[in-house]
Enzyme design. Structure first.
Site, PDB file in Angstrom:
ATOM      1  N   SER A  11       0.887  -1.168   0.000  1.00 51.52           N
ATOM      2  CA  SER A  11       0.000   0.000   0.000  1.00 51.52           C
ATOM      3  C   SER A  11       0.928   1.221   0.000  1.00 51.52           C
ATOM      4  O   SER A  11       1.767   1.335   0.899  1.00 51.52           O
ATOM      5  CB  SER A  11      -0.860   0.018   1.257  1.00 51.52           C
ATOM      6  OG  SER A  11      -1.572  -1.196   1.346  1.00 51.52           O
ATOM      7  N   SER A 247       6.109  -0.040  11.402  1.00 54.14           N
ATOM      8  CA  SER A 247       5.110   0.341  10.410  1.00 54.14           C
ATOM      9  C   SER A 247       5.273   1.816  10.116  1.00 54.14           C
ATOM     10  O   SER A 247       5.893   2.560  10.889  1.00 54.14           O
ATOM     11  CB  SER A 247       3.700   0.042  10.909  1.00 54.14           C
ATOM     12  OG  SER A 247       3.350   0.996  11.891  1.00 54.14           O
ATOM     13  N   LYS A 248       4.701   2.189   8.977  1.00 49.40           N
ATOM     14  CA  LYS A 248       4.779   3.596   8.606  1.00 49.40           C
ATOM     15  C   LYS A 248       4.094   4.433   9.671  1.00 49.40           C
ATOM     16  O   LYS A 248       4.551   5.503  10.024  1.00 49.40           O
ATOM     17  CB  LYS A 248       4.097   3.807   7.256  1.00 49.40           C
ATOM     18  CG  LYS A 248       4.884   3.201   6.109  1.00 49.40           C
ATOM     19  CD  LYS A 248       3.990   2.894   4.920  1.00 49.40           C
ATOM     20  CE  LYS A 248       4.671   1.896   3.997  1.00 49.40           C
ATOM     21  NZ  LYS A 248       3.731   1.214   3.103  1.00 49.40           N
ATOM     22  N   SER A 249       2.969   3.901  10.208  1.00 45.70           N
ATOM     23  CA  SER A 249       2.200   4.724  11.140  1.00 45.70           C
ATOM     24  C   SER A 249       2.927   4.910  12.470  1.00 45.70           C
ATOM     25  O   SER A 249       2.717   5.910  13.141  1.00 45.70           O
ATOM     26  CB  SER A 249       0.799   4.147  11.346  1.00 45.70           C
ATOM     27  OG  SER A 249       0.903   2.795  11.700  1.00 45.70           O
TER      28      SER A 249
END
Ligand code: GLU
Length: 300
Positions: A11, A247-249
């Site tokens: 994504s 994670s990116k978040s």
């Protein structure tokens, strides 16, 4: 040997980080180890979560590491007609129905049923808009949902993972009637992934363990649509110093590909590959696919 087709399906919410490389490398190694093809699919169904430039950056990072897809990448944002056709089939077969409930209404009905709201927990839709309960009852449609069994006839899905072994999930209890398309337009990942894996002829899904929980509901959708189920191998998650999943978040830094061999070695170590005395990145990739083949043999 049967035809092997694998894929990496990022994504594009940001560049690759050390954790996403592990999934990319594992799917590449598995395809190479089995003489298969390896595809890249950009999962940009969710427009607002797509970061500008992230797709180009991901493809550049993969390229720098020598993980080059065998076909031009496909973009989910361009495949809406296929998802619509799948939804139409589900509706025509009575497997999907429109839902007019807001989150608040769902919470209220669950509370009335005595189901406590749990933060972060999946809300299992109580079936309010099912046709047999009167359908939309005059409300505007906010989403399309797929039917997922009933209390009397639950969908209990056994599945097998090459790394995690035998799994089973009561999809009716854990997930309920799942959203296929939301009111504001976007297609749900669950529908898009199932349609695309089938259309691209994916034989093997190799992805991060954080996605393992989606597998049973995806198999349920495959059954409703009459599509084949790929084999799966879910890879170990990479955790940061605090033990949280990268994670990116939660701020994982973008992957540095200036030293491809070092980046590949780190990802290989996370996958449990032995240390390889390689003369450079191409040599490492060749040795790693041989090591992978003996570590994760495919039994057809
Ligand atoms: N696009 C998903 C993600 O980046 C992966 C989907 C998949 O591999 O099935 O989390």
């Amino acid at each position: 040997m049967a035809v092997y087709v694998g894929r990496f399906a990022p994504s594009p919410s940001g560049p690759l980080h050390a954790g996403s490389l592990v999934a990319a490398l594992a799917s590449w190694l598995d395809a190479r180890a089995n003489g298969g093809r390896w595809l890249v699919r950009i999962e940009d169904v969710d427009g607002p979560r797509t970061a500008p430039g992230a797709t180009e950056e991901i493809l550049r990072q993969l390229h720098a590491l020598g993980l080059v897809p065998d076909e031009a990448p496909v973009f989910q944002s361009q495949r809406g007609a296929r998802y619509q056709a799948a939804l139409d089939r589900l509706v025509a077969a009575g497997h999907a129905y429109p839902c007019g409930c807001t989150r608040r209404e769902i919470d209220a009905e669950l509370a009335a049923m005595g189901v406590p709201a749990q933060r972060g927990a999946e809300r299992v839709y109580p079936g309010t808009c099912r046709p047999e309960r009167g359908g939309l009852n005059g409300k505007p449609a906010r989403a399309w949902r797929a039917r997922c069994g009933t209390a009397d006839a639950p969908v209990i899905m056994p599945w097998h993972d090459r790394r995690l072994g035998a799994q089973t999930q009561n999809v009716t209890e854990a997930v309920g009637d799942l959203v296929l398309q939301r009111a504001d337009g976007p297609w749900a990942y669950q529908l898009a992934v199932v349609v695309d894996d089938a259309e691209q002829g994916i034989s093997d899904v190799v992805r991060g363990e954080d996605l393992a929980d989606n597998t049973a509901r995806q198999i349920h959708l495959q059954h409703l649509l009459g599509l084949p189920t790929p084999r799966t191998l879910h890879t170990p998650l990479v955790r940061d110093a605090r033990g949280e999943k990268l994670s990116k978040s939660n701020g994982a830094p973008p992957l540095d590909v200036s030293d491809p061999l070092a980046a590949l070695r780190d990802a290989g170590a996370a996958l449990g590959l032995p240390t390889l005395a390689a003369r450079g990145a191409p040599d490492w990739r060749a040795q790693a696919s041989a090591a992978w083949k003996s570590q994760w043999p495919l039994h057809n």
